[in-house]
Motif scaffolding. Structure first.
Motif, PDB file in Angstrom:
ATOM      1  N   PRO A 107       0.838  -1.205   0.000  1.00 12.01           N
ATOM      2  CA  PRO A 107       0.000   0.000   0.000  1.00 12.01           C
ATOM      3  C   PRO A 107       0.869   1.251   0.000  1.00 12.01           C
ATOM      4  CG  PRO A 107      -0.811  -1.590   1.595  1.00 12.01           C
ATOM      5  CD  PRO A 107       0.516  -2.105   1.124  1.00 12.01           C
ATOM      6  N   PHE A 108       0.558   2.190  -0.896  1.00 12.92           N
ATOM      7  CA  PHE A 108       1.289   3.453  -0.953  1.00 12.92           C
ATOM      8  C   PHE A 108       0.819   4.364   0.186  1.00 12.92           C
ATOM      9  CE2 PHE A 108       2.876   2.010  -4.802  1.00 12.92           C
ATOM     10  CZ  PHE A 108       3.662   2.959  -5.455  1.00 12.92           C
ATOM     11  N   PRO A 145      -2.863  -7.540  -4.968  1.00  9.91           N
ATOM     12  CA  PRO A 145      -2.833  -6.703  -3.767  1.00  9.91           C
ATOM     13  C   PRO A 145      -3.673  -7.241  -2.615  1.00  9.91           C
ATOM     14  CG  PRO A 145      -3.051  -5.344  -5.718  1.00  9.91           C
ATOM     15  CD  PRO A 145      -3.210  -6.762  -6.173  1.00  9.91           C
ATOM     16  N   THR A 146      -4.781  -7.916  -2.929  1.00 14.52           N
ATOM     17  CA  THR A 146      -5.607  -8.497  -1.863  1.00 14.52           C
ATOM     18  C   THR A 146      -4.813  -9.527  -1.075  1.00 14.52           C
ATOM     19  OG1 THR A 146      -7.591  -8.190  -3.232  1.00 14.52           O
ATOM     20  CG2 THR A 146      -7.763  -9.695  -1.361  1.00 14.52           C
ATOM     21  N   THR A 147      -4.032 -10.326  -1.784  1.00 11.20           N
ATOM     22  CA  THR A 147      -3.182 -11.323  -1.120  1.00 11.20           C
ATOM     23  C   THR A 147      -2.094 -10.638  -0.313  1.00 11.20           C
ATOM     24  OG1 THR A 147      -3.575 -12.927  -2.889  1.00 11.20           O
ATOM     25  CG2 THR A 147      -1.632 -13.280  -1.511  1.00 11.20           C
ATOM     26  N   LEU A 152       0.126  -9.119   5.075  1.00 11.69           N
ATOM     27  CA  LEU A 152       0.611  -8.074   5.981  1.00 11.69           C
ATOM     28  C   LEU A 152      -0.218  -8.027   7.260  1.00 11.69           C
ATOM     29  CD1 LEU A 152       1.306  -5.170   3.432  1.00 11.69           C
ATOM     30  CD2 LEU A 152       3.006  -6.582   4.607  1.00 11.69           C
ATOM     31  N   ILE A 153      -1.538  -8.124   7.114  1.00  9.58           N
ATOM     32  CA  ILE A 153      -2.422  -8.090   8.290  1.00  9.58           C
ATOM     33  C   ILE A 153      -2.150  -9.278   9.200  1.00  9.58           C
ATOM     34  CG2 ILE A 153      -4.830  -8.304   9.029  1.00  9.58           C
ATOM     35  CD1 ILE A 153      -5.599  -6.687   6.525  1.00  9.58           C
ATOM     36  N   SER A 160       1.408   2.039  10.513  1.00  3.72           N
ATOM     37  CA  SER A 160       2.013   2.658  11.696  1.00  3.72           C
ATOM     38  C   SER A 160       3.314   1.983  12.119  1.00  3.72           C
ATOM     39  CB  SER A 160       1.020   2.629  12.868  1.00  3.72           C
ATOM     40  OG  SER A 160       0.730   1.288  13.240  1.00  3.72           O
ATOM     41  N   ASN A 161       3.540   0.735  11.695  1.00  4.93           N
ATOM     42  CA  ASN A 161       4.769   0.048  12.135  1.00  4.93           C
ATOM     43  C   ASN A 161       5.612  -0.510  10.996  1.00  4.93           C
ATOM     44  OD1 ASN A 161       3.420  -2.236  11.252  1.00  4.93           O
ATOM     45  ND2 ASN A 161       3.083  -3.085  13.295  1.00  4.93           N
TER      46      ASN A 161
END
Length: 269
Positions: A107-108, A145-147, A152-153, A160-161
């Motif tokens: 994500p940008f 991007p969904t993957t 990442l989640i 933030s990190n």
């Protein structure tokens, strides 16, 4: 006496200088990826139509590799040369490590006119960048991007990190050989107002009746800057570029993304 003191000082300076370890700039190497998944880190010293000459890192012996056995070469400059594509269904693909040739777009960061983050636009820029890479870098396997976002989640990585992770660590987390990331900054600059009028006439048996109408509109103008970076799974920054859009519309970042991608090492005509 003065000469003796001076000679003693110079001798001490030479001894101290000789005992002080020298600091060298970190050397960046070429990486040759074979069709069987092997990676060779070192320096490409020569190349012809059939072979390349290669010296491995921290060695001096020169090896010869057949181009027919090579998938790609990532040069120390960041340029990537695809020698042979890995064809799906061929026996070679199953031997490659899963992340080879995989590109993940993170994500940008999207900063609006008031300096605030716009999460919805960050996902949209990520999606638009993925679409453009699908068009201009089709020799790579692009991770949806969904993957990418789901991985990442699951690993607790967010806006933030994410700065606490190195590019090599992010590549490892998302399972990609290359990651693309960046920032879009949009700043309101001015508003252009437009106005106009038109006149028509209608003729009847007695006289001419004139009708006049007026209209007005306005367009907001924006200054858009896009910063883009690409990293390899070795942590090497293979591309970093920034460009201010020629256009003043709020969605001008899409054309600027395309401009940057066409100048990146992932681009192919």
């Amino acid at each position: 006496m003065k000469k003796t003191v001076m000679l003693t000082f110079l001798l001490a300076f030479v001894i101290i200088g000789a005992s002080t370890p020298q600091v060298y700039a970190q050397e960046i190497f070429d990486k040759v990826t074979m069709l069987n998944g092997e990676e060779h880190i070192g320096k490409v010293t020569a190349m012809d139509n059939e072979t390349i000459k290669f010296v491995h890192k921290n060695e001096s012996l020169e090896y010869t590799y057949q181009k027919a056995d090579i998938n790609k070469i990532q040069f120390s400059s960041g340029r990537i040369e695809i020698v042979n594509k890995v064809i799906e269904g061929s026996g070679d693909e199953s031997n490659l490590q899963d992340h080879h040739n995989v590109v993940a777009v993170l994500p940008f960061t999207y900063l609006s006119s008031n300096g605030a983050h716009d999460e919805a636009m960050e996902k949209k820029v990520q999606s638009d960048c993925y679409t453009l890479l699908s068009k201009f870098a089709d020799q790579f396997k692009l991770q949806d991007p969904t993957t990418t976002d789901a991985i990442l989640i699951k690993n607790g990585i967010n806006s933030s990190n994410i700065d606490g992770f190195t590019p090599a660590e992010l590549c490892d987390v998302v399972g990609a050989e290359y990651i693309v990331m960046g920032t879009v900054s949009v700043m309101y600059t001015s508003t252009t107002n437009y106005s106009g009028s038109s006149q028509t006439s209608k003729k009847d048996d007695k006289n001419n009746t004139k009708y006049t109408s007026t209209s007005s509109s306005s367009t907001d103008n924006f200054k858009t800057q896009v910063d883009m970076k690409m990293y390899s799974d070795q942590g090497q920054n293979i591309y970093a570029n920034s460009h201010t859009s020629f256009w003043q519309t709020q969605d001008a970042y899409t054309l600027t993304l395309q401009w940057l991608i066409k100048r990146s090492p992932l681009y192919r005509k």
